[in-house]
Design a protein around this motif. Structure first.
Motif, PDB file in Angstrom:
ATOM      1  N   VAL A 103       0.849  -1.199   0.000  1.00 43.12           N
ATOM      2  CA  VAL A 103       0.000   0.000   0.000  1.00 43.12           C
ATOM      3  C   VAL A 103       0.881   1.243   0.000  1.00 43.12           C
ATOM      4  O   VAL A 103       1.884   1.317   0.718  1.00 43.12           O
ATOM      5  CB  VAL A 103      -0.926   0.024   1.236  1.00 43.12           C
ATOM      6  N   SER A 117      -3.136   0.244  -3.803  1.00 44.13           N
ATOM      7  CA  SER A 117      -2.701  -1.065  -3.351  1.00 44.13           C
ATOM      8  C   SER A 117      -2.366  -1.916  -4.573  1.00 44.13           C
ATOM      9  O   SER A 117      -3.128  -1.948  -5.544  1.00 44.13           O
ATOM     10  CB  SER A 117      -3.792  -1.761  -2.527  1.00 44.13           C
ATOM     11  N   LYS A 126      -8.809  -7.948  -2.769  1.00 37.17           N
ATOM     12  CA  LYS A 126      -7.855  -7.790  -1.667  1.00 37.17           C
ATOM     13  C   LYS A 126      -7.263  -6.391  -1.683  1.00 37.17           C
ATOM     14  O   LYS A 126      -7.105  -5.749  -0.636  1.00 37.17           O
ATOM     15  CB  LYS A 126      -6.751  -8.841  -1.776  1.00 37.17           C
ATOM     16  N   GLU A 130      -7.688  -3.361   1.228  1.00 37.31           N
ATOM     17  CA  GLU A 130      -6.563  -2.664   1.844  1.00 37.31           C
ATOM     18  C   GLU A 130      -6.698  -1.154   1.697  1.00 37.31           C
ATOM     19  O   GLU A 130      -6.449  -0.392   2.631  1.00 37.31           O
ATOM     20  CB  GLU A 130      -5.251  -3.152   1.220  1.00 37.31           C
TER      21      GLU A 130
END
Length: 358
Positions: A103, A117, A126, A130
């Motif tokens: 990130v 990310s 995913k 994040e």
């Protein structure tokens, strides 16, 4: 962390559908309320915005997991590496990176902050999770510019709404080799996606290594989850199309495919100097050979990682930080040393490749 330390390598990890999808990125654009957009800054607006954002990061519960970097403090080589990895944007004043490298947040680029990310393979959900976690944590201490009618307000109108941009790097070697790339280009037009070369600064007319970047073009069609689902569905269709074309290519052009794989491996194994364009083409041919089961001894995550490890700034960083004993006639030629190290990098990565299935 020292300003020249670049962070961990997310691009070496495994991911879904990596035979076609190299990596995924989710980016959230945000702007502070009561400040003009960066293009309209006056006096000390830039400095004030940066101070406020960095202060908000320092108040996160997991603040120790982040480190900030002033753009002006980066060496040319370190900045080049971050640009090659898609982390550093033009004109930003600072960067906040999570220590695991997944990130990053650009400060004072086109918008006040852009949270991104990165992950290997098709990993949009995913990456989104994040990004949204950082976004929600920051909102405890920051007020972002938004309205009920437009959602989050951004410098560029297409980014208003969710403020989210989705993108994937993909490998479309079969579509390119069989002259069927237009099928995917037309599909992208119909679904309002943008397709462009993944490595645009490398010339010679065509996309280097048949690697492309596919990205969303607006953030106001539906909510974040709708946008994620639609984009992911489009990428899966492109993956399916490329795989079908690969099968057709293997059935009808098997000799040509075997030749391209053998040729790529031989160039990598026996060359003393390899240019960036040559390296990307070699990785592309071997990646297609791996997809079709023509070689073993390497996997898609290793090939994906090589796309970053053969870049100029990454190799320059190694030259600056390591002790290499080059041949006498190239010791004072920086470009030659980079090309020499690139060849050595590929040879080391391909050491265990077997072409037995050819």
């Amino acid at each position: 962390m020292n300003k020249d330390e670049i962070g961990l390598s997310w691009y070496d990890c495994s991911g879904d559908m990596m035979d076609v999808v190299l990596s995924s990125r989710v980016r959230l654009a945000r702007n502070l309320a009561n400040f003009p957009f960066p293009d309209c800054y006056k006096n000390d607006d830039s400095e004030r915005v940066q101070i406020i954002i960095l202060a908000a990061f320092s108040q996160l519960q997991d603040a120790d997991n982040y480190h900030s970097i002033e753009s002006k403090d980066l060496s040319v080589t370190s900045a080049g590496i971050l640009i090659e990895r898609g982390v550093l944007e033009n004109h930003q004043t600072a960067l906040v990176m999570r220590n695991d490298g997944y990130v990053s947040t650009a400060i004072n680029c086109t918008d006040h902050l852009r949270i991104s990310s990165f992950r290997n393979g098709l990993s949009l959900r995913k990456s989104f999770d994040e990004c949204i976690k950082v976004d929600m944590d920051l909102q405890k201490n920051l007020q972002f510019a938004a309205s009920y009618g437009f959602g989050f307000l951004t410098q560029k109108i297409p980014d208003c709404g969710s403020g989210m941009k989705l993108s994937c790097r993909v490998h479309l070697a079969s579509s390119v080799m069989l002259g069927k790339l237009n099928l995917i280009i037309e599909y992208c037009k119909q679904t309002k996606l943008k397709i462009e070369p993944a490595f645009p600064n490398i010339g010679q007319g065509s996309a280097a290594g048949s690697f492309f970047l596919i990205s969303s073009t607006n953030a106001f069609d539906g909510n974040e989850l709708d946008q994620l689902a639609n984009f992911e569905s489009c990428i899966k269709y492109i993956v399916e199309t490329e795989r079908k074309i690969s099968t057709e290519y293997a059935d009808n052009k098997s000799t040509l495919i075997r030749n391209s794989v053998i040729r790529a491996y031989s160039i990598a194994k026996f060359s003393l100097f390899i240019s960036l364009r040559e390296a990307l083409d070699i990785i592309s041919d071997l990646k297609l050979g791996l997809r079709l089961g023509l070689l073993k001894g390497i996997d898609d995550s290793a090939l994906s990682g090589l796309l970053y490890k053969v870049q100029k700034s990454h190799l320059t960083y190694l030259l600056e930080s390591g002790d290499f004993d080059f041949e006498q006639d190239i010791k004072n030629d920086q470009n030659a040393k980079v090309d020499r190290l690139r060849a050595l990098t590929l040879q080391e990565a391909f050491e265990h490749i077997s072409l037995g299935n050819l």
